[in-house]
Write an enzyme that holds these catalytic residues in place. Structure first.
Site, PDB file in Angstrom:
ATOM      1  N   ASP A  34      74.515 -49.437 -14.581  1.00 49.79           N
ATOM      2  CA  ASP A  34      75.399 -49.761 -15.704  1.00 49.79           C
ATOM      3  C   ASP A  34      75.655 -51.254 -15.761  1.00 49.79           C
ATOM      4  OD1 ASP A  34      77.670 -46.911 -15.650  1.00 49.79           O
ATOM      5  OD2 ASP A  34      75.520 -47.111 -15.968  1.00 49.79           O
ATOM      6  N   GLN A  35      75.797 -51.807 -14.568  1.00 49.95           N
ATOM      7  CA  GLN A  35      76.102 -53.226 -14.453  1.00 49.95           C
ATOM      8  C   GLN A  35      74.975 -54.082 -15.044  1.00 49.95           C
ATOM      9  OE1 GLN A  35      77.134 -53.507 -10.395  1.00 49.95           O
ATOM     10  NE2 GLN A  35      77.517 -55.688 -10.517  1.00 49.95           N
ATOM     11  N   SER A  83      83.625 -46.772 -27.400  1.00 54.08           N
ATOM     12  CA  SER A  83      83.587 -46.955 -25.946  1.00 54.08           C
ATOM     13  C   SER A  83      84.680 -47.949 -25.580  1.00 54.08           C
ATOM     14  CB  SER A  83      82.222 -47.442 -25.504  1.00 54.08           C
ATOM     15  OG  SER A  83      82.029 -48.742 -25.973  1.00 54.08           O
ATOM     16  N   LEU A  84      84.740 -48.306 -24.339  1.00 54.30           N
ATOM     17  CA  LEU A  84      85.768 -49.237 -23.893  1.00 54.30           C
ATOM     18  C   LEU A  84      85.133 -50.575 -23.582  1.00 54.30           C
ATOM     19  CD1 LEU A  84      87.755 -46.973 -21.413  1.00 54.30           C
ATOM     20  CD2 LEU A  84      88.447 -47.671 -23.706  1.00 54.30           C
ATOM     21  N   GLU A 113      94.254 -45.070 -15.121  1.00 54.96           N
ATOM     22  CA  GLU A 113      93.626 -43.789 -14.788  1.00 54.96           C
ATOM     23  C   GLU A 113      92.283 -44.043 -14.135  1.00 54.96           C
ATOM     24  OE1 GLU A 113      92.900 -41.925 -18.509  1.00 54.96           O
ATOM     25  OE2 GLU A 113      94.994 -42.131 -19.106  1.00 54.96           O
ATOM     26  N   LYS A 115      88.332 -43.911 -13.959  1.00 53.53           N
ATOM     27  CA  LYS A 115      87.232 -43.859 -14.916  1.00 53.53           C
ATOM     28  C   LYS A 115      86.201 -42.899 -14.331  1.00 53.53           C
ATOM     29  CE  LYS A 115      84.258 -46.782 -17.790  1.00 53.53           C
ATOM     30  NZ  LYS A 115      83.302 -45.746 -17.990  1.00 53.53           N
ATOM     31  N   ASP A 117      83.011 -40.792 -13.761  1.00 53.65           N
ATOM     32  CA  ASP A 117      81.606 -41.076 -14.059  1.00 53.65           C
ATOM     33  C   ASP A 117      80.893 -39.782 -14.438  1.00 53.65           C
ATOM     34  OD1 ASP A 117      79.275 -42.388 -14.372  1.00 53.65           O
ATOM     35  OD2 ASP A 117      78.887 -42.724 -12.240  1.00 53.65           O
ATOM     36  N   ARG A 136      79.224 -37.344 -27.325  1.00 58.28           N
ATOM     37  CA  ARG A 136      79.458 -38.591 -28.016  1.00 58.28           C
ATOM     38  C   ARG A 136      78.361 -38.905 -29.036  1.00 58.28           C
ATOM     39  NH1 ARG A 136      81.387 -43.739 -25.064  1.00 58.28           N
ATOM     40  NH2 ARG A 136      79.330 -44.612 -24.865  1.00 58.28           N
ATOM     41  N   GLU A 173      86.168 -36.010 -19.945  1.00 63.37           N
ATOM     42  CA  GLU A 173      84.910 -36.286 -19.256  1.00 63.37           C
ATOM     43  C   GLU A 173      84.476 -35.042 -18.489  1.00 63.37           C
ATOM     44  OE1 GLU A 173      84.056 -39.390 -19.908  1.00 63.37           O
ATOM     45  OE2 GLU A 173      82.495 -39.950 -18.463  1.00 63.37           O
ATOM     46  N   TYR A 225      91.650 -37.050 -21.023  1.00 63.75           N
ATOM     47  CA  TYR A 225      92.397 -38.299 -20.885  1.00 63.75           C
ATOM     48  C   TYR A 225      92.811 -38.938 -22.206  1.00 63.75           C
ATOM     49  CZ  TYR A 225      87.453 -39.645 -21.112  1.00 63.75           C
ATOM     50  OH  TYR A 225      86.134 -39.743 -21.438  1.00 63.75           O
ATOM     51  N   LYS A 288      95.300 -48.640 -19.948  1.00 64.51           N
ATOM     52  CA  LYS A 288      95.669 -48.400 -21.349  1.00 64.51           C
ATOM     53  C   LYS A 288      97.106 -48.824 -21.583  1.00 64.51           C
ATOM     54  CE  LYS A 288      92.696 -44.325 -21.471  1.00 64.51           C
ATOM     55  NZ  LYS A 288      92.618 -42.866 -21.308  1.00 64.51           N
ATOM     56  N   LYS A 312      85.457 -51.975 -13.969  1.00 66.10           N
ATOM     57  CA  LYS A 312      84.408 -51.214 -13.283  1.00 66.10           C
ATOM     58  C   LYS A 312      84.173 -51.764 -11.883  1.00 66.10           C
ATOM     59  CE  LYS A 312      81.083 -50.150 -16.598  1.00 66.10           C
ATOM     60  NZ  LYS A 312      79.995 -49.214 -16.778  1.00 66.10           N
ATOM     61  N   CYS A 406      45.863 -35.918  -1.139  1.00 61.25           N
ATOM     62  CA  CYS A 406      47.012 -35.609  -0.284  1.00 61.25           C
ATOM     63  C   CYS A 406      46.930 -36.448   0.992  1.00 61.25           C
ATOM     64  CB  CYS A 406      47.016 -34.124   0.054  1.00 61.25           C
ATOM     65  SG  CYS A 406      48.314 -33.692   1.226  1.00 61.25           S
ATOM     66  N   CYS A 409      46.326 -33.797   4.013  1.00 58.84           N
ATOM     67  CA  CYS A 409      45.162 -32.924   4.182  1.00 58.84           C
ATOM     68  C   CYS A 409      43.991 -33.337   3.294  1.00 58.84           C
ATOM     69  CB  CYS A 409      45.541 -31.473   3.910  1.00 58.84           C
ATOM     70  SG  CYS A 409      45.807 -31.114   2.177  1.00 58.84           S
ATOM     71  N   CYS A 424      50.022 -31.207  -4.024  1.00 57.43           N
ATOM     72  CA  CYS A 424      48.872 -30.870  -3.200  1.00 57.43           C
ATOM     73  C   CYS A 424      48.688 -29.360  -3.316  1.00 57.43           C
ATOM     74  CB  CYS A 424      49.115 -31.258  -1.739  1.00 57.43           C
ATOM     75  SG  CYS A 424      47.915 -30.485  -0.638  1.00 57.43           S
ATOM     76  N   CYS A 430      47.878 -27.172   4.349  1.00 61.63           N
ATOM     77  CA  CYS A 430      48.413 -28.528   4.422  1.00 61.63           C
ATOM     78  C   CYS A 430      49.635 -28.538   5.363  1.00 61.63           C
ATOM     79  CB  CYS A 430      48.788 -28.967   3.002  1.00 61.63           C
ATOM     80  SG  CYS A 430      49.490 -30.609   2.912  1.00 61.63           S
TER      81      CYS A 430
HETATM   82  S1  IVH Z   1      89.525 -43.517 -22.662  1.00 59.49           S
HETATM   83  C1  IVH Z   1      89.434 -44.901 -27.010  1.00 59.49           C
HETATM   84  N1  IVH Z   1      89.812 -42.784 -20.169  1.00 59.49           N
HETATM   85  O1  IVH Z   1      84.413 -44.152 -20.233  1.00 59.49           O
HETATM   86  C2  IVH Z   1      89.505 -44.608 -25.559  1.00 59.49           C
HETATM   87  N2  IVH Z   1      87.602 -43.049 -21.001  1.00 59.49           N
HETATM   88  O2  IVH Z   1      83.246 -46.681 -21.645  1.00 59.49           O
HETATM   89  C3  IVH Z   1      88.525 -43.590 -25.139  1.00 59.49           C
HETATM   90  N3  IVH Z   1      85.846 -42.494 -19.366  1.00 59.49           N
HETATM   91  O3  IVH Z   1      83.476 -43.050 -23.409  1.00 59.49           O
HETATM   92  C4  IVH Z   1      88.149 -43.564 -23.720  1.00 59.49           C
HETATM   93  N4  IVH Z   1      87.192 -41.934 -17.721  1.00 59.49           N
HETATM   94  O4  IVH Z   1      83.310 -41.426 -21.439  1.00 59.49           O
HETATM   95  C5  IVH Z   1      88.942 -43.076 -21.143  1.00 59.49           C
HETATM   96  N5  IVH Z   1      90.226 -42.056 -17.991  1.00 59.49           N
HETATM   97  C6  IVH Z   1      89.362 -42.368 -18.966  1.00 59.49           C
HETATM   98  C7  IVH Z   1      87.962 -42.301 -18.766  1.00 59.49           C
HETATM   99  C8  IVH Z   1      87.117 -42.665 -19.817  1.00 59.49           C
HETATM  100  C9  IVH Z   1      85.928 -42.054 -18.103  1.00 59.49           C
HETATM  101  C10 IVH Z   1      84.585 -42.775 -20.066  1.00 59.49           C
HETATM  102  C11 IVH Z   1      84.486 -42.182 -21.445  1.00 59.49           C
HETATM  103  C12 IVH Z   1      84.331 -43.341 -22.364  1.00 59.49           C
HETATM  104  C13 IVH Z   1      83.790 -44.393 -21.461  1.00 59.49           C
HETATM  105  C14 IVH Z   1      84.177 -45.745 -21.971  1.00 59.49           C
END
Ligand code: IVH
Length: 687
Positions: A34-35, A83-84, A113, A115, A117, A136, A173, A225, A288, A312, A406, A409, A424, A430
């Site tokens: 992701d990074q 997304s965030l 909260e 996050k 995965d 999504r 999630e 969430y 948030k 993250k 292989c 073998c 194989c 084998c």
């Molecule tokens: S809030 C408008 N809270 O992270 C706010 N998202 O990159 C909507 N995710 O699409 C998201 N844990 O799939 C929220 N505690 C959490 C979360 C969370 C995982 C995921 C979610 C979102 C993505 C954002």
């Protein structure tokens, strides 16, 4: 950078990102972390800002996620699924805090909260009923996966009576807990299926399964969430989470209200340390603004809310060199490429090897011996190579060619259509395939021969004593005594170990005892491809003997619950092979069980005056066998659950109505095993 260079780079980045999105969302098989993805996206965003004339409406920066899978029907989201904004740095987190303070000009609170995965999901409820679950998708439209979502126990399909609005949406999630993930992967390997790389891939792959019955068998779970909708009450995010909880939703307890950024950072640090001990993967903390009024004031950009940010955690990475590639052959013959690395310290351990999965991964990474590579250790234990530093590649490097023969073998490898792995085909000749089959055979869930383990199987094999499953039963004290394994120790000296008398006796006793193993386990132990523990049990219960199973036609096989085309084909192939038929005859000769046995309990009176109702499919008894066992012990068999019923014996796939009725009337629901114990315990007490 010139304008022209910028234009070229924007093109390049867009297509690269689109491809990564496709791998991530559609194939559930990402190539980069992701990074690394975020680095690419940021670069593109920056270039588009500097050269707005090159910003296309179809740029991946203008979309929130991936695209939509073809198989499911897609629907528009009522509110786009954004997304965030995310960051890996504390400084940027403080920037976010300053921005919020500047925009609000009044005191405010945060909620932090986990996050999670996993895979995000939008759930719509009307009059307390789950009416639709959408993935999504591209953020604007998502796939209707309601049937699959309904199978997840922690997602309520009908809410408890309460003060919820007649119409609302909740976001959450879906994820797979680590323990369940490991168990499921072990089962997949038993069945000769490729294991999933991590819990998130497993979740995403599962949600895209078209058969919701398959989904139901996967250990999925979900946290929610975010509550939204016109009629929703609760003036803060925190209150809304409490409301959700009270309506029966699963909300993580690992969250806090914070009165300032320092407390937020404290929470982040606590979670970072606690993270390894959680039963599920997280990739950060979501921050948030708590008040919904303040959230409204802050509003949204086109991509994400201004009132929230995701912090993250960095996946731990290291840079090292690829020394060589080994090819390992597994029990099923699948050949897995394994990277040998220059040892490098990463997240508490020294990493020397990493899996390369299959030929597709090798070509997608274009990884070559001598390359400088980035290894990453995410939530999972197995390190993975996420990227090749192409700039550091030696000039004389050669493209990696997957082995054609292989390595064990020398048989020519084959690749089945639609499968990523090379195999194989030399199943019975084998060495690792034979050893793998033996190890599977003696396993706890199969023949359960505890006195043998992988190490001893190796010794037996290396000494030429076992070449097939049947050879185990031909072992005797004479052949086992005196066999040796030569170990070379660190100081270069050789050490010879041999089985002591006691070990030999132990091994033989364990092998002998295994002859009592029930048919369903013997069937599993044979290691027929795609016939895992559950399938073996279903087949054994249905056909009751290996004869009947061996004679079954394709049509008869697919009649059985859970048996589809793939398993039926594999069973037919197994029994079409004379070598396998020969093996079964030999094993039968040694006394292994190839029929389901009805337990032979002496008649008795222990069930006098008790009425039983029998429902579902059983594995120790047939249904009729169970009924006659009840009668032979003085009990009565009823056909439907009533106030006169004392016990409901519940088999697999028992009708839900019977269970409901029994629960309403307070009738004890017992398993077949419990019933068997009732017979044993009572007769002992009497006798
Ligand atoms: S809030 C408008 N809270 O992270 C706010 N998202 O990159 C909507 N995710 O699409 C998201 N844990 O799939 C929220 N505690 C959490 C979360 C969370 C995982 C995921 C979610 C979102 C993505 C954002």
């Amino acid at each position: 950078m010139t304008r022209e260079e910028a234009s070229i780079r924007i093109e390049q980045l867009s297509s690269e990102i689109n491809n990564h999105n496709y791998r991530y969302y559609q194939l559930a098989d990402p190539l980069i972390s992701d990074q690394q993805f975020d680095v690419l996206l940021k670069e593109l965003q920056e270039l588009e800002k500097a050269y707005p004339e090159f910003l296309s409406p179809n740029s991946p920066t203008q979309r929130v996620g991936g695209t939509i899978t073809k198989e499911f029907q897609s629907f528009p989201h009522r509110y786009p699924m954004l997304s965030l904004d995310n960051t890996y740095s504390e400084a940027e987190l403080r920037d976010f805090d300053n921005r919020v303070a500047r925009l609000l000009q009044e005191p405010f609170e945060y909620v932090c909260e986990l996050k999670i995965d996993g895979v995000s999901i939008s759930l719509t409820y009307s009059d307390g009923n789950l009416t639709r679950a959408l993935t999504r998708g591209d953020g604007v439209r998502g796939d209707d996966v309601t049937d699959n979502i309904r199978t997840i126990a922690s997602i309520p399909v009908k809410l408890k009576p309460g003060s919820y609005p007649d119409d609302f949406e909740v976001r959450g999630e879906v994820f797979m807990p680590r323990a369940g993930f490991r168990k499921m992967n072990a089962e997949r390997e038993d069945e000769g299926e490729m294991p999933f790389a991590n819990p998130r891939n497993a979740t995403s792959g599962t949600l895209k399964t078209l058969d919701s019955r398959q989904v139901a068998r996967r250990p999925l779970d979900a946290f929610v969430y975010y509550l939204l909708g016109e009629k929703v009450t609760g003036n803060s995010h925190y209150e809304r989470l409490q409301l959700l909880k009270s309506w029966g939703f699963k909300v993580s307890d690992l969250m806090v209200r914070c009165s300032g950024i320092e407390q937020v950072i404290e929470f982040i640090n606590e979670i970072d340390t606690a993270r390894a001990t959680l039963d599920f993967d997280i990739d950060g903390v979501v921050i948030k603004v708590n008040s919904t009024e303040q959230q409204q004031k802050l509003g949204f950009t086109s991509k994400s809310p201004r009132w929230s940010i995701a912090y993250k955690f960095k996946a731990e990475e290291a840079i090292t060199k690829l020394v060589s590639i080994d090819y390992q052959v597994g029990r099923t013959g699948a050949v897995t490429p394994v990277a040998n690395l220059e040892p490098v310290f990463l997240a508490g351990t020294t990493v020397k090897r990493a899996t390369l999965h299959n030929a597709d991964v090798i070509s997608a990474l274009d990884i070559r011996v001598g390359d400088t590579v980035i290894v990453e250790k995410g939530g999972e234990i197995i390190p993975k190579i996420t990227a090749v530093v192409k700039g550091a590649r030696p000039a004389d490097s050669k493209e990696t060619r997957f082995v054609e023969a292989c390595p064990e073998c020398a048989s020519r490898l084959i690749r089945n259509e639609g499968e990523a792995a090379w195999y194989c085909p030399n199943e019975s000749g084998c060495p690792p395939q034979i050893k793998g089959k033996l190890v599977h055979f003696i396993g706890r869930r199969a023949m359960n021969i505890e006195s043998l383990g992988e190490g001893k199987i190796e010794i037996l094999f290396d000494n030429g004593l076992v070449r097939s499953l049947a050879d185990l039963y031909a072992l005797d004290a004479g052949s086992l005594t005196g066999i040796e394994k030569v170990l070379s120790s660190a100081d270069g000296k050789e050490k010879r170990i041999s089985f002591r008398e006691k070990t030999v006796a132990n091994i033989l006793a364990g092998i002998d005892k295994s002859k009592n193993t029930g048919f369903e386990k013997v069937l599993f132990a044979l290691g027929i491809r795609f016939v895992g523990e559950t399938v073996a049990k279903k087949l054994a219960v249905h056909f009751r003997s290996i004869e009947a199973l061996g004679k079954a036609t394709y049509e008869e096989l697919i009649q059985v619950d859970e048996i589809g085309d793939k398993i039926a084909g594999s069973v037919l192939r197994y029994f079409a092979d004379d070598a396998n038929k020969g093996l079964i005859e030999k094993l039968r000769g040694y006394g292994l069980k190839f029929e389901m046995a009805e337990p032979d309990t002496p008649r008795g009176t222990q069930l006098q005056g008790k009425t039983f109702v029998v429902s579902g499919v059983f594995s120790i008894y047939t249904r009729d066998g169970l009924k006659s066992a009840i009668e032979q012990h003085g009990g009565k068999v009823g056909s439907s659950v009533s106030s006169k019923t004392n016990f409901l014996i519940a088999g697999e796939n028992m009708g839900p109505e019977k269970r409901k009725k029994a629960m309403e009337l307070g009738v004890a629901i017992i398993s077949e095993e419990e019933f068997t114990r009732m017979l044993q315990v009572d007769s002992k007490e009497e006798g």
